[in-house]
Design an enzyme around this catalytic site. Sequence first.
Site, PDB file in Angstrom:
ATOM      1  N   HIS A  29      -1.657  -5.391   1.444  1.00 53.47           N
ATOM      2  CA  HIS A  29      -2.919  -6.097   1.204  1.00 53.47           C
ATOM      3  C   HIS A  29      -2.619  -7.527   0.763  1.00 53.47           C
ATOM      4  CE1 HIS A  29      -6.777  -7.250  -0.564  1.00 53.47           C
ATOM      5  NE2 HIS A  29      -6.059  -7.724  -1.572  1.00 53.47           N
ATOM      6  N   ASN A  75      -1.849  -0.044   7.240  1.00 51.10           N
ATOM      7  CA  ASN A  75      -1.278  -1.347   7.604  1.00 51.10           C
ATOM      8  C   ASN A  75      -0.422  -1.952   6.485  1.00 51.10           C
ATOM      9  OD1 ASN A  75      -3.329  -2.004   5.882  1.00 51.10           O
ATOM     10  ND2 ASN A  75      -4.478  -3.266   7.320  1.00 51.10           N
ATOM     11  N   LYS A  94       0.845  -1.198   0.000  1.00 49.18           N
ATOM     12  CA  LYS A  94       0.000   0.000   0.000  1.00 49.18           C
ATOM     13  C   LYS A  94       0.882   1.250   0.000  1.00 49.18           C
ATOM     14  CE  LYS A  94      -3.792  -2.344   2.408  1.00 49.18           C
ATOM     15  NZ  LYS A  94      -4.776  -2.241   3.502  1.00 49.18           N
ATOM     16  N   GLU A 120      -8.940 -10.611  -8.009  1.00 46.72           N
ATOM     17  CA  GLU A 120      -7.982  -9.507  -7.906  1.00 46.72           C
ATOM     18  C   GLU A 120      -6.849  -9.636  -8.934  1.00 46.72           C
ATOM     19  OE1 GLU A 120      -7.041  -9.473  -3.714  1.00 46.72           O
ATOM     20  OE2 GLU A 120      -9.015  -8.699  -3.199  1.00 46.72           O
ATOM     21  N   TYR A 152     -11.956  -3.690  -3.941  1.00 42.12           N
ATOM     22  CA  TYR A 152     -12.615  -4.074  -2.689  1.00 42.12           C
ATOM     23  C   TYR A 152     -14.097  -4.348  -2.965  1.00 42.12           C
ATOM     24  CZ  TYR A 152      -8.507  -2.704   0.051  1.00 42.12           C
ATOM     25  OH  TYR A 152      -7.247  -2.633   0.589  1.00 42.12           O
TER      26      TYR A 152
HETATM   27  P1  IDP Z   1      -7.705  -7.039   5.270  1.00 45.41           P
HETATM   28  O1  IDP Z   1      -6.917  -5.943   4.567  1.00 45.41           O
HETATM   29  O2  IDP Z   1      -6.913  -7.641   6.415  1.00 45.41           O
HETATM   30  O3  IDP Z   1      -8.219  -8.092   4.327  1.00 45.41           O
HETATM   31  P2  IDP Z   1     -10.383  -5.865   5.367  1.00 45.41           P
HETATM   32  O4  IDP Z   1     -11.401  -6.088   6.437  1.00 45.41           O
HETATM   33  O5  IDP Z   1     -10.630  -6.489   4.045  1.00 45.41           O
HETATM   34  O6  IDP Z   1      -8.972  -6.333   5.969  1.00 45.41           O
HETATM   35  O7  IDP Z   1     -10.220  -4.287   5.246  1.00 45.41           O
HETATM   36  C1  IDP Z   1      -9.585  -3.669   4.152  1.00 45.41           C
HETATM   37  C2  IDP Z   1      -8.719  -2.539   4.659  1.00 45.41           C
HETATM   38  O8  IDP Z   1      -9.548  -1.494   5.208  1.00 45.41           O
HETATM   39  C3  IDP Z   1      -7.755  -2.868   5.804  1.00 45.41           C
HETATM   40  O9  IDP Z   1      -6.574  -3.486   5.384  1.00 45.41           O
HETATM   41  C4  IDP Z   1      -7.509  -1.497   6.418  1.00 45.41           C
HETATM   42  O10 IDP Z   1      -6.557  -0.726   5.686  1.00 45.41           O
HETATM   43  C5  IDP Z   1      -8.892  -0.832   6.267  1.00 45.41           C
HETATM   44  N1  IDP Z   1      -9.727  -0.996   7.478  1.00 45.41           N
HETATM   45  C6  IDP Z   1     -10.307  -2.140   7.922  1.00 45.41           C
HETATM   46  N2  IDP Z   1     -11.037  -1.912   9.051  1.00 45.41           N
HETATM   47  C7  IDP Z   1     -10.902  -0.587   9.306  1.00 45.41           C
HETATM   48  C8  IDP Z   1     -11.425   0.282  10.345  1.00 45.41           C
HETATM   49  O11 IDP Z   1     -12.162  -0.122  11.251  1.00 45.41           O
HETATM   50  N3  IDP Z   1     -11.063   1.587  10.274  1.00 45.41           N
HETATM   51  C9  IDP Z   1     -10.268   2.104   9.298  1.00 45.41           C
HETATM   52  N4  IDP Z   1      -9.764   1.320   8.322  1.00 45.41           N
HETATM   53  C10 IDP Z   1     -10.067  -0.002   8.315  1.00 45.41           C
HETATM   54 MG    MG Z   2      -9.741  -8.004   2.941  1.00 44.87          MG
END
Ligand code: IDP
Ligand code: MG
Length: 205
Positions: free
Chosen positions: A168, A165, A18, A179, A58
């Site tokens: 992805h 974070n 990212k 994807e 997404y």
């Molecule tokens: P993942 O990336 O571990 O698969 P997902 O639930 O698919 O997690 O969420 C996509 C992305 O959205 C996360 O990697 C993170 O950057 C962001 N995200 C997820 N939950 C939150 C939240 O509660 N607040 C802000 N950003 C979030």
């Molecule tokens: Mg995800």
Amino acid sequence: MSEIISKIKKQRTFAMIKPDGVLRGLTGEIVRRIEVCGLKIVALKMIKATREQIIAHYPMSDQAWIDRLGEKGLSTFEGLKLDPKHFLGTDNKSEIGRNVAKSLIDYMTSGPVVPMVIEGIQAVDMVRKLAGHTLPFKADMGTIRGDFSVDSPAIANVENRAIHNLFHASETLEEAVKEITLWFKPEEIMEYNRAGDDIMYSKTY
Ligand code: IDP
Ligand code: MG
């Protein structure tokens, strides 16, 4: 039989560094971690993603996924004994999820990203394991997110931004197929043997 085995060995997943990962100079470190465990990178590029690409990437129209985004944040507020209504103006998971989804589009288009296709045995699970938990404060040390990021939805949601974070990784094989097709043309995906393949997978060497 050998066809089935070959299919298992060549499972493909999708991953993407990212913008915060690229801007912090962690591209090499993340690629290194993927390669040293024996997984093979079969496609990789650096691009600036468009909003349309991120919306397609997404599952933005999947209400269950939006609700899950909201829930991940809400559980953190509960853990800190904070009232989400006070900080976010709502405790509705769908509403919070929609706001997170909007912030996610801004985050993912804020700088360069490095999408890639990774191949190997149980590649989908392996790369999720390398990534670590979505929420950096829950990600184990030794994982990409655990070692190099600190963030929490309780802060990110109040600041109206996505959790930073770094990385992805597709969650399921179905997500990976979707994807990979979205980010790479078939001719951009390479076929080659790695030098270690014989040592890792043959009976004699
Ligand atoms: P993942 O990336 O571990 O698969 P997902 O639930 O698919 O997690 O969420 C996509 C992305 O959205 C996360 O990697 C993170 O950057 C962001 N995200 C997820 N939950 C939150 C939240 O509660 N607040 C802000 N950003 C979030
Ligand atoms: Mg995800």
